[in-house]
Enzyme design. Structure first.
Site, PDB file in Angstrom:
ATOM      1  N   THR A  29       0.808  -1.222   0.000  1.00 22.90           N
ATOM      2  CA  THR A  29       0.000   0.000   0.000  1.00 22.90           C
ATOM      3  C   THR A  29       0.840   1.271   0.000  1.00 22.90           C
ATOM      4  O   THR A  29       2.024   1.260   0.319  1.00 22.90           O
ATOM      5  CB  THR A  29      -0.938   0.027   1.230  1.00 22.90           C
ATOM      6  OG1 THR A  29      -0.160   0.087   2.415  1.00 22.90           O
ATOM      7  CG2 THR A  29      -1.835  -1.202   1.264  1.00 22.90           C
ATOM      8  N   ASP A  30       0.160   2.356  -0.321  1.00 20.21           N
ATOM      9  CA  ASP A  30       0.794   3.664  -0.213  1.00 20.21           C
ATOM     10  C   ASP A  30       0.526   4.213   1.193  1.00 20.21           C
ATOM     11  O   ASP A  30      -0.009   3.511   2.048  1.00 20.21           O
ATOM     12  CB  ASP A  30       0.302   4.602  -1.323  1.00 20.21           C
ATOM     13  CG  ASP A  30      -1.191   4.882  -1.267  1.00 20.21           C
ATOM     14  OD1 ASP A  30      -1.843   4.631  -0.211  1.00 20.21           O
ATOM     15  OD2 ASP A  30      -1.736   5.361  -2.272  1.00 20.21           O
ATOM     16  N   PHE A  31       0.851   5.442   1.423  1.00 21.93           N
ATOM     17  CA  PHE A  31       0.709   6.043   2.749  1.00 21.93           C
ATOM     18  C   PHE A  31      -0.726   6.068   3.260  1.00 21.93           C
ATOM     19  O   PHE A  31      -0.966   6.138   4.449  1.00 21.93           O
ATOM     20  CB  PHE A  31       1.274   7.471   2.746  1.00 21.93           C
ATOM     21  CG  PHE A  31       0.466   8.424   1.910  1.00 21.93           C
ATOM     22  CD1 PHE A  31      -0.549   9.178   2.475  1.00 21.93           C
ATOM     23  CD2 PHE A  31       0.707   8.543   0.543  1.00 21.93           C
ATOM     24  CE1 PHE A  31      -1.303  10.042   1.699  1.00 21.93           C
ATOM     25  CE2 PHE A  31      -0.039   9.408  -0.234  1.00 21.93           C
ATOM     26  CZ  PHE A  31      -1.059  10.160   0.347  1.00 21.93           C
ATOM     27  N   SER A  32      -1.713   5.957   2.356  1.00 22.20           N
ATOM     28  CA  SER A  32      -3.121   6.036   2.773  1.00 22.20           C
ATOM     29  C   SER A  32      -3.762   4.669   2.984  1.00 22.20           C
ATOM     30  O   SER A  32      -4.939   4.590   3.314  1.00 22.20           O
ATOM     31  CB  SER A  32      -3.922   6.819   1.727  1.00 22.20           C
ATOM     32  OG  SER A  32      -4.004   6.077   0.514  1.00 22.20           O
TER      33      SER A  32
END
Length: 151
Positions: A29-32
């Site tokens: 995943t990304d930061f979100s």
């Protein structure tokens, strides 16, 4: 025991193709907490590899010449449509099926779903190549195992 565990890890053959369950981890995943777009390529690759494995076509066996001369599959073209995001901790289903079989290529249709909802659709054109990267014809035994709808 080892074979049974490998079969579980490889998903399962279903009518018309193959299905592999994968869990989304933090690293995907990304930061979100949304799956980073390039990670879907990893999920699709796992689906294709296990689709082949359960059809008795392992990558190592191909390179060792199990079907005649040594060969490999190489992705030549991929079209991907991202429809909905997946998120951390989701359990996804990667579906793979043969769409078209040619003399030196195979086109696979793949989908990634979550609880029956399609998140990603991909059409993947895979070429048959020799160890030095030259195109070669698909051995009949490999084509037979992959099977495809009439084109």
């Amino acid at each position: 025991m080892r074979r049974a565990m490998t079969d579980q890890l490889s998903g399962r053959l279903v009518e018309g193709g193959h299905r592999l369950d994968v869990r989304v981890y933090f690293e995907d995943t990304d930061f979100s907490g949304v799956v980073y777009h390039a990670r879907y390529l990893h999920f699709l690759e796992r689906g294709r590899t296990d689709f082949l494995r359960l059809h008795g076509i392992g990558h190592r066996a191909l390179m060792d010449g199990a079907f005649g001369e040594p060969m490999a599959f190489a992705v030549r073209r991929m079209e991907i449509e991202f429809l909905r995001p997946a998120r951390i901790d989701d359990v996804l289903q990667v579906e793979t099926r043969t769409a078209l079989l040619g003399g030196a290529r195979v086109v696979l249709d793949q989908r990634i779903l979550r609880d029956g909802e399609v998140l990603v659709e991909a059409a993947v054109k895979v070429a048959v190549i020799s160890p030095d990267g030259r195109p070669r014809r698909m051995p009949p035994a490999v084509a037979e195992r992959l099977g495809a709808p009439a084109s």
